[in-house]
Design a protein around this motif. Structure first.
Motif, short mmCIF file in Angstrom:
data_model
loop_
_atom_site.label_atom_id
_atom_site.label_comp_id
_atom_site.label_asym_id
_atom_site.label_seq_id
_atom_site.Cartn_x
_atom_site.Cartn_y
_atom_site.Cartn_z
N UNK A 76 0.86 -1.18 0.00
CA UNK A 76 0.00 0.00 0.00
C UNK A 76 0.90 1.23 0.00
N UNK A 77 0.81 2.00 -1.07
CA UNK A 77 1.63 3.21 -1.18
C UNK A 77 0.88 4.43 -0.67
N UNK A 78 1.49 5.15 0.24
CA UNK A 78 0.95 6.41 0.73
C UNK A 78 1.98 7.48 0.38
N UNK A 79 1.54 8.49 -0.33
CA UNK A 79 2.45 9.50 -0.86
C UNK A 79 3.40 10.03 0.21
N UNK A 80 4.68 10.02 -0.11
CA UNK A 80 5.70 10.55 0.78
C UNK A 80 6.15 9.58 1.87
N UNK A 81 5.64 8.35 1.85
CA UNK A 81 6.01 7.36 2.87
C UNK A 81 6.43 6.06 2.21
N UNK A 82 7.11 5.25 3.00
CA UNK A 82 7.47 3.92 2.52
C UNK A 82 6.20 3.08 2.36
N UNK A 83 6.14 2.19 1.38
CA UNK A 83 4.95 1.35 1.22
C UNK A 83 4.75 0.42 2.43
N UNK A 84 3.50 0.14 2.74
CA UNK A 84 3.16 -0.79 3.82
C UNK A 84 2.88 -2.16 3.22
N UNK A 85 3.41 -3.18 3.90
CA UNK A 85 3.23 -4.56 3.44
C UNK A 85 2.57 -5.37 4.56
N UNK A 86 2.17 -6.62 4.28
CA UNK A 86 1.49 -7.42 5.31
C UNK A 86 2.24 -7.50 6.64
N UNK A 87 3.56 -7.59 6.59
CA UNK A 87 4.35 -7.70 7.82
C UNK A 87 4.27 -6.44 8.68
N UNK A 88 3.85 -5.33 8.08
CA UNK A 88 3.76 -4.06 8.80
C UNK A 88 2.45 -3.92 9.60
N UNK A 89 1.56 -4.89 9.45
CA UNK A 89 0.26 -4.82 10.11
C UNK A 89 0.13 -5.88 11.19
N UNK A 90 -0.53 -5.52 12.27
CA UNK A 90 -0.84 -6.46 13.35
C UNK A 90 -2.35 -6.68 13.37
N UNK A 91 -2.73 -7.90 13.71
CA UNK A 91 -4.15 -8.23 13.76
C UNK A 91 -4.82 -7.50 14.91
N UNK A 92 -5.97 -6.90 14.63
CA UNK A 92 -6.77 -6.22 15.65
C UNK A 92 -8.08 -6.96 15.91
N UNK A 93 -8.20 -8.13 15.31
CA UNK A 93 -9.39 -8.93 15.55
C UNK A 93 -10.03 -9.46 14.28
N UNK A 94 -10.87 -10.43 14.50
CA UNK A 94 -11.60 -11.09 13.42
C UNK A 94 -13.06 -11.12 13.83
N UNK A 95 -13.94 -10.81 12.88
CA UNK A 95 -15.36 -10.88 13.19
C UNK A 95 -16.10 -11.56 12.04
#
Length: 130
Positions: A76-95
């Motif tokens: 996921x590219x956000x202008x002016x920042x490094x891209x975010x990849x799956x490893x950059x995210x932590x699970x906050x729950x499943x519903x």
């Protein structure tokens, strides 16, 4: 009195017509099994297993065959920042949620550094073959 002869294949044809007219998909009610970081979305024919941000396995329940899924992930590219990849995210729950005519599995993720939130949503209808 007239006689009536039945062709030997007639019972088989009647049975086949009965099977063809049955709504087989009507028996494929969608279900969800949720875990702490993933879950399973499926019906009586197939199940899709998910963990964190990825699909990990497809199971053919009729044959018992399990097909591993290997993905490169996403970026996921956000202008002016490094891209975010799956490893950059932590699970906050499943519903799991009921939707009209099916089920939904929602995986909620968050990036601690940026606060970016990500919802990964999978849906399956009760009459979907998958």
């Amino acid at each position: 009195m007239p006689s009536c002869r039945i062709h030997p294949l007639m019972p088989c044809l009647i049975c086949l017509l009965g099977l063809l007219s049955t709504d087989v998909q009507g028996f494929a009610e969608a279900h969800v099994k949720k875990g702490s970081t993933g879950g399973v979305l499926g019906n009586e024919f197939l199940e899709l297993s998910l963990k964190k941000c990825s699909m990990i396995q497809l199971t053919n329940k009729l044959s018992g065959r399990k097909i591993p899924i290997r993905l490169d992930g996403f970026s996921i590219g956000i202008e002016g920042r490094e891209p975010l990849r799956p490893a950059d995210f932590a699970s906050q729950g499943v519903s799991e949620e009921a939707i009209p005519g099916g089920r939904r599995l929602v995986l909620r993720m968050e990036n601690a550094a940026t606060g970016a939130q990500l919802k990964i949503i999978y849906e399956l209808g009760d009459k979907d073959f998958y």
